[in-house]
Design an enzyme around this catalytic site. Structure first.
Site, PDB file in Angstrom:
ATOM      1  N   GLY A 270       0.847  -1.201   0.000  1.00 43.31           N
ATOM      2  CA  GLY A 270       0.000   0.000   0.000  1.00 43.31           C
ATOM      3  C   GLY A 270       0.875   1.241   0.000  1.00 43.31           C
ATOM      4  O   GLY A 270       2.100   1.157   0.176  1.00 43.31           O
ATOM      5  N   LEU A 271       0.218   2.375  -0.167  1.00 42.75           N
ATOM      6  CA  LEU A 271       0.940   3.654  -0.240  1.00 42.75           C
ATOM      7  C   LEU A 271       1.648   3.961   1.077  1.00 42.75           C
ATOM      8  O   LEU A 271       1.304   3.393   2.122  1.00 42.75           O
ATOM      9  CB  LEU A 271      -0.060   4.782  -0.520  1.00 42.75           C
ATOM     10  CG  LEU A 271      -0.772   4.734  -1.874  1.00 42.75           C
ATOM     11  CD1 LEU A 271      -1.894   5.769  -1.896  1.00 42.75           C
ATOM     12  CD2 LEU A 271       0.228   4.999  -2.998  1.00 42.75           C
ATOM     13  N   SER A 272       2.594   4.865   1.020  1.00 44.87           N
ATOM     14  CA  SER A 272       3.240   5.338   2.242  1.00 44.87           C
ATOM     15  C   SER A 272       2.162   6.007   3.110  1.00 44.87           C
ATOM     16  O   SER A 272       1.340   6.773   2.598  1.00 44.87           O
ATOM     17  CB  SER A 272       4.333   6.349   1.869  1.00 44.87           C
ATOM     18  OG  SER A 272       4.854   6.933   3.037  1.00 44.87           O
ATOM     19  N   GLY A 273       2.120   5.663   4.380  1.00 44.61           N
ATOM     20  CA  GLY A 273       1.116   6.243   5.276  1.00 44.61           C
ATOM     21  C   GLY A 273      -0.225   5.512   5.236  1.00 44.61           C
ATOM     22  O   GLY A 273      -1.173   5.900   5.918  1.00 44.61           O
ATOM     23  N   SER A 274      -0.310   4.456   4.442  1.00 36.30           N
ATOM     24  CA  SER A 274      -1.597   3.746   4.336  1.00 36.30           C
ATOM     25  C   SER A 274      -1.899   2.977   5.614  1.00 36.30           C
ATOM     26  O   SER A 274      -3.051   2.674   5.913  1.00 36.30           O
ATOM     27  CB  SER A 274      -1.591   2.808   3.124  1.00 36.30           C
ATOM     28  OG  SER A 274      -0.531   1.875   3.241  1.00 36.30           O
ATOM     29  N   GLY A 275      -0.863   2.605   6.363  1.00 38.96           N
ATOM     30  CA  GLY A 275      -1.099   1.863   7.612  1.00 38.96           C
ATOM     31  C   GLY A 275      -0.448   0.492   7.626  1.00 38.96           C
ATOM     32  O   GLY A 275      -0.725  -0.327   8.499  1.00 38.96           O
ATOM     33  N   LYS A 276       0.452   0.239   6.673  1.00 34.59           N
ATOM     34  CA  LYS A 276       1.099  -1.087   6.592  1.00 34.59           C
ATOM     35  C   LYS A 276       1.842  -1.406   7.881  1.00 34.59           C
ATOM     36  O   LYS A 276       1.645  -2.467   8.466  1.00 34.59           O
ATOM     37  CB  LYS A 276       2.116  -1.141   5.426  1.00 34.59           C
ATOM     38  CG  LYS A 276       1.560  -0.865   4.069  1.00 34.59           C
ATOM     39  CD  LYS A 276       2.630  -0.943   3.005  1.00 34.59           C
ATOM     40  CE  LYS A 276       3.781   0.054   3.153  1.00 34.59           C
ATOM     41  NZ  LYS A 276       3.401   1.464   3.024  1.00 34.59           N
ATOM     42  N   SER A 277       2.728  -0.494   8.301  1.00 37.14           N
ATOM     43  CA  SER A 277       3.566  -0.785   9.474  1.00 37.14           C
ATOM     44  C   SER A 277       2.707  -0.935  10.719  1.00 37.14           C
ATOM     45  O   SER A 277       2.907  -1.867  11.503  1.00 37.14           O
ATOM     46  CB  SER A 277       4.582   0.333   9.707  1.00 37.14           C
ATOM     47  OG  SER A 277       5.343   0.520   8.561  1.00 37.14           O
ATOM     48  N   SER A 344       5.953  -1.928  -1.999  1.00 34.63           N
ATOM     49  CA  SER A 344       5.957  -2.886  -3.122  1.00 34.63           C
ATOM     50  C   SER A 344       4.970  -2.433  -4.199  1.00 34.63           C
ATOM     51  O   SER A 344       3.945  -3.068  -4.412  1.00 34.63           O
ATOM     52  CB  SER A 344       5.679  -4.306  -2.640  1.00 34.63           C
ATOM     53  OG  SER A 344       4.660  -4.381  -1.680  1.00 34.63           O
TER      54      SER A 344
HETATM   55  N1  PPS Z   1      10.432   8.294  -2.827  1.00 27.96           N
HETATM   56  C1  PPS Z   1       9.828   7.585  -1.875  1.00 27.96           C
HETATM   57  N2  PPS Z   1       8.687   6.911  -2.144  1.00 27.96           N
HETATM   58  C2  PPS Z   1       8.117   6.170  -1.187  1.00 27.96           C
HETATM   59  N3  PPS Z   1       8.600   6.013   0.065  1.00 27.96           N
HETATM   60  C3  PPS Z   1       9.756   6.649   0.375  1.00 27.96           C
HETATM   61  C4  PPS Z   1      10.402   7.466  -0.589  1.00 27.96           C
HETATM   62  N4  PPS Z   1      11.531   7.956  -0.001  1.00 27.96           N
HETATM   63  C5  PPS Z   1      11.570   7.491   1.255  1.00 27.96           C
HETATM   64  N5  PPS Z   1      10.506   6.710   1.499  1.00 27.96           N
HETATM   65  C6  PPS Z   1      10.335   5.969   2.757  1.00 27.96           C
HETATM   66  O1  PPS Z   1      10.691   4.615   2.447  1.00 27.96           O
HETATM   67  C7  PPS Z   1       9.672   3.755   2.816  1.00 27.96           C
HETATM   68  C8  PPS Z   1       9.329   2.814   1.652  1.00 27.96           C
HETATM   69  O2  PPS Z   1      10.279   1.820   1.518  1.00 27.96           O
HETATM   70  P1  PPS Z   1       9.867   0.473   0.852  1.00 27.96           P
HETATM   71  O3  PPS Z   1      11.069  -0.407   0.969  1.00 27.96           O
HETATM   72  O4  PPS Z   1       8.615  -0.039   1.462  1.00 27.96           O
HETATM   73  O5  PPS Z   1       9.594   0.882  -0.656  1.00 27.96           O
HETATM   74  S1  PPS Z   1       9.463  -0.066  -1.947  1.00 27.96           S
HETATM   75  O6  PPS Z   1       8.606  -1.174  -1.575  1.00 27.96           O
HETATM   76  O7  PPS Z   1      10.817  -0.490  -2.311  1.00 27.96           O
HETATM   77  O8  PPS Z   1       8.854   0.781  -2.979  1.00 27.96           O
HETATM   78  C9  PPS Z   1       8.455   4.549   3.116  1.00 27.96           C
HETATM   79  O9  PPS Z   1       7.904   3.964   4.278  1.00 27.96           O
HETATM   80  P2  PPS Z   1       6.325   3.819   4.531  1.00 27.96           P
HETATM   81  O10 PPS Z   1       5.842   5.213   4.731  1.00 27.96           O
HETATM   82  O11 PPS Z   1       6.266   2.996   5.807  1.00 27.96           O
HETATM   83  O12 PPS Z   1       5.686   3.122   3.394  1.00 27.96           O
HETATM   84  C10 PPS Z   1       8.954   5.947   3.344  1.00 27.96           C
HETATM   85  O13 PPS Z   1       9.121   6.188   4.725  1.00 27.96           O
HETATM   86  N1  ADP Z   2      -7.212   1.909  10.813  1.00 26.61           N
HETATM   87  C1  ADP Z   2      -5.922   2.250  10.752  1.00 26.61           C
HETATM   88  N2  ADP Z   2      -4.984   1.317  10.432  1.00 26.61           N
HETATM   89  C2  ADP Z   2      -3.685   1.641  10.328  1.00 26.61           C
HETATM   90  N3  ADP Z   2      -3.211   2.906  10.536  1.00 26.61           N
HETATM   91  C3  ADP Z   2      -4.080   3.876  10.836  1.00 26.61           C
HETATM   92  C4  ADP Z   2      -5.488   3.580  10.952  1.00 26.61           C
HETATM   93  N4  ADP Z   2      -6.112   4.722  11.238  1.00 26.61           N
HETATM   94  C5  ADP Z   2      -5.165   5.680  11.321  1.00 26.61           C
HETATM   95  N5  ADP Z   2      -3.944   5.176  11.101  1.00 26.61           N
HETATM   96  C6  ADP Z   2      -2.686   5.964  11.144  1.00 26.61           C
HETATM   97  O1  ADP Z   2      -2.107   5.977   9.860  1.00 26.61           O
HETATM   98  C7  ADP Z   2      -0.708   6.066   9.945  1.00 26.61           C
HETATM   99  C8  ADP Z   2      -0.139   4.935   9.131  1.00 26.61           C
HETATM  100  O2  ADP Z   2       1.275   4.952   9.184  1.00 26.61           O
HETATM  101  P1  ADP Z   2       2.124   3.682   8.957  1.00 26.61           P
HETATM  102  O3  ADP Z   2       1.544   2.526   9.698  1.00 26.61           O
HETATM  103  O4  ADP Z   2       3.545   4.056   9.211  1.00 26.61           O
HETATM  104  O5  ADP Z   2       1.854   3.398   7.399  1.00 26.61           O
HETATM  105  P2  ADP Z   2       2.849   2.843   6.301  1.00 26.61           P
HETATM  106  O6  ADP Z   2       3.712   1.828   6.962  1.00 26.61           O
HETATM  107  O7  ADP Z   2       1.924   2.266   5.267  1.00 26.61           O
HETATM  108  O8  ADP Z   2       3.612   4.031   5.824  1.00 26.61           O
HETATM  109  C9  ADP Z   2      -0.330   5.956  11.430  1.00 26.61           C
HETATM  110  O9  ADP Z   2      -0.080   7.208  11.915  1.00 26.61           O
HETATM  111  C10 ADP Z   2      -1.604   5.364  12.030  1.00 26.61           C
HETATM  112  O10 ADP Z   2      -1.776   5.763  13.366  1.00 26.61           O
END
Ligand code: PPS
Ligand code: ADP
Length: 429
Positions: A270-277, A344
């Site tokens: 999923g997108l960055s910030g989607s809630g994967k971690s 991914s």
């Molecule tokens: N350009 C760009 N695009 C997306 N994300 C970025 C970028 N630069 C740094 N980050 C940070 O790196 C995390 C994503 O790494 P990933 O290994 O999951 O990426 S990938 O699957 O290889 O596309 C991602 O973490 P998540 O927010 O947890 O998804 C970001 O914190």
């Molecule tokens: N239902 C939910 N499930 C997962 N995260 C949520 C939810 N609602 C709000 N959030 C918030 O969304 C953000 C997701 O961040 P994170 O888990 O780091 O996502 P990712 O790993 O995809 O970047 C966190 O700040 C989390 O508290």
């Protein structure tokens, strides 16, 4: 029994004893498909290497071209040695020692067959099994199987039906008690040559052994081979080095037996910030609480170590996901439930990771949070930086995210809470 009876006027055949004395048995012997399961490799000195075994089917002569299985290596029979001297020809049932013109690496359990024969290698088949022990047969428990001269571990994965031995009716069963007969599915931990019992009884039958007590608990006849995915180690590899696969004696199934569950991969995308971690972490907490063996691989963390040489270009992301897939596979082989949290973004990369696993062992979870919500959350302030042009190739802004088409699970973090989503995921797993 002895004479025909006038009380059974409808029966016109011979009496039982006469029938037993005259019944044609030679057609039970398969004289056409050569099968010599190797029982022992006899190497008394450096000048002699003989493969000992009982000919299970076919006719064997010196000068005949033969193939060793599963290696597929071909050679020619030099001599057929017996205690009473060399033979010009050997028939099924004869105990013989064969020497070959070439030094092939053949070990106990391997088969010698005709050089041209197409014998399928498989590890999944249907068989009729008679259960011979007070402790009932259990599906999904690891047993040892002795097929011809080969011993290997495997599981009875399902009972298609049990046969009522009085009426021959088929009925549903989830276990087999003492003396029960059932049509079962068997999955072995290795790919080996297998025969249908009707073609070659000697190589198409097996016994089932309890791994703890070493007692024979069942016997079976192979009915048909089933389609099997080619295991990882048999697939084409494009390694840059000259390498072959080294088999370990402890298989994934044996490791899983000790752990109490098999390994799997729960792949969040999923997108960055989607809630994967957040989700992956909460899921691991819950699985750990329930006593499962887990491992979490998170994008940010893996990029600090194993993948610190990679950036965010398309090629680097592909390599990142390739490495993560391979590691996840290793953890799963160790019997661990591995949870991965990587953007991914590319479908082909996720599908390549999936291909490393057996069907059902790779569970793709699409964390389907819309871009605008991810951007509002912006937990690391990265969207803002991307909008300001400070990060290039940012997923969803100026780098693509290919939405999964057939993820096993889709979760909507905008609608359900973290704990509701975890409950849903645990149920699925
Ligand atoms: N350009 C760009 N695009 C997306 N994300 C970025 C970028 N630069 C740094 N980050 C940070 O790196 C995390 C994503 O790494 P990933 O290994 O999951 O990426 S990938 O699957 O290889 O596309 C991602 O973490 P998540 O927010 O947890 O998804 C970001 O914190
Ligand atoms: N239902 C939910 N499930 C997962 N995260 C949520 C939810 N609602 C709000 N959030 C918030 O969304 C953000 C997701 O961040 P994170 O888990 O780091 O996502 P990712 O790993 O995809 O970047 C966190 O700040 C989390 O508290």
């Amino acid at each position: 029994m002895v004479n025909q009876s006038d009380r059974t006027p409808w029966y016109e055949g011979p009496a039982l004893l006469e029938l037993l004395e005259t019944v044609e048995v030679t057609h039970d012997q398969n004289l056409s498909d050569l099968r010599l399961p190797v029982q022992y490799v006899n190497r008394p000195n450096l000048d002699f290497r003989g493969y000992c075994g009982t000919l299970a089917a076919g006719i064997l002569r010196p000068g005949q071209k033969v193939k060793a299985l599963p290696s597929g290596k071909v050679s020619t029979v030099e001599r057929i040695v017996t205690f009473d001297g060399d033979l010009e020809v050997a028939y099924p049932g004869q105990a013989i020692t064969v020497t070959l013109e070439d030094e092939l690496d053949i070990s106990r359990g391997d088969w010698l067959v005709e050089a041209e024969a197409e014998v399928p290698l498989s590890n999944v088949f249907e068989a009729d099994i008679v259960w011979m022990h007070d402790t009932a047969m259990e599906t999904d428990r690891l047993y040892d199987f002795k097929l011809a001269t080969r011993d290997l571990a495997g599981q009875i994965t399902a009972i298609d039906y049990q046969v009522d031995i009085n009426t021959l009716e088929h009925r549903k069963a989830d276990h087999l008690d003492l003396n029960a007969i059932g049509r079962c599915r068997v999955e072995l931990t290795e790919l080996v040559p297998l025969d249908d019992y009707r073609k070659s009884p000697g190589t198409g039958s097996f016994i089932v052994i309890d791994r703890l007590t070493n007692v024979t608990v069942g016997a079976g006849m192979i009915h048909q081979l089933l389609e099997t995915e080619v295991p990882y180690e048999y697939r084409d590899h494009d390694s840059k080095a000259e390498v072959v696969w080294n088999r370990s004696s402890v298989t994934p199934a044996m490791r899983a037996q000790i752990k109490g569950h098999t390994g799997k991969c729960i792949w969040f995308t999923g997108l960055s910030g989607s809630g994967k971690s957040s989700l992956a972490n909460a899921l691991e907490v819950e699985l750990n609480r329930r006593g499962y063996h887990t491992m979490l691989l998170d994008g940010d963390n893996i990029r600090h170590g194993l993948c610190k040489d990679l950036g965010m270009s398309e090629a680097d992301r592909t390599e990142n996901i390739r490495r993560v897939g391979e590691i996840a596979k290793l953890f799963a082989d160790a019997g661990i439930i591995v949870i991965t949290a990587f953007i991914s973004p590319f479908r082909a990369d996720r599908d390549n990771a999936r291909k490393l696993f057996k069907e059902g062992d790779f569970i793709e979870v699409h964390v389907d949070t819309p871009l605008d919500i991810c951007e509002q959350r912006d937990p690391k302030g990265l969207y803002q930086k991307a909008r300001e042009g400070k990060i290039k190739d940012f997923t969803g802004i100026n780098s693509p995210y290919e939405v999964p088409r057939n993820a096993e699970v889709k979760v909507s973090t905008a609608e359900l809470s973290l704990s509701e989503l975890v409950t849903h995921l645990v149920k699925y797993i």
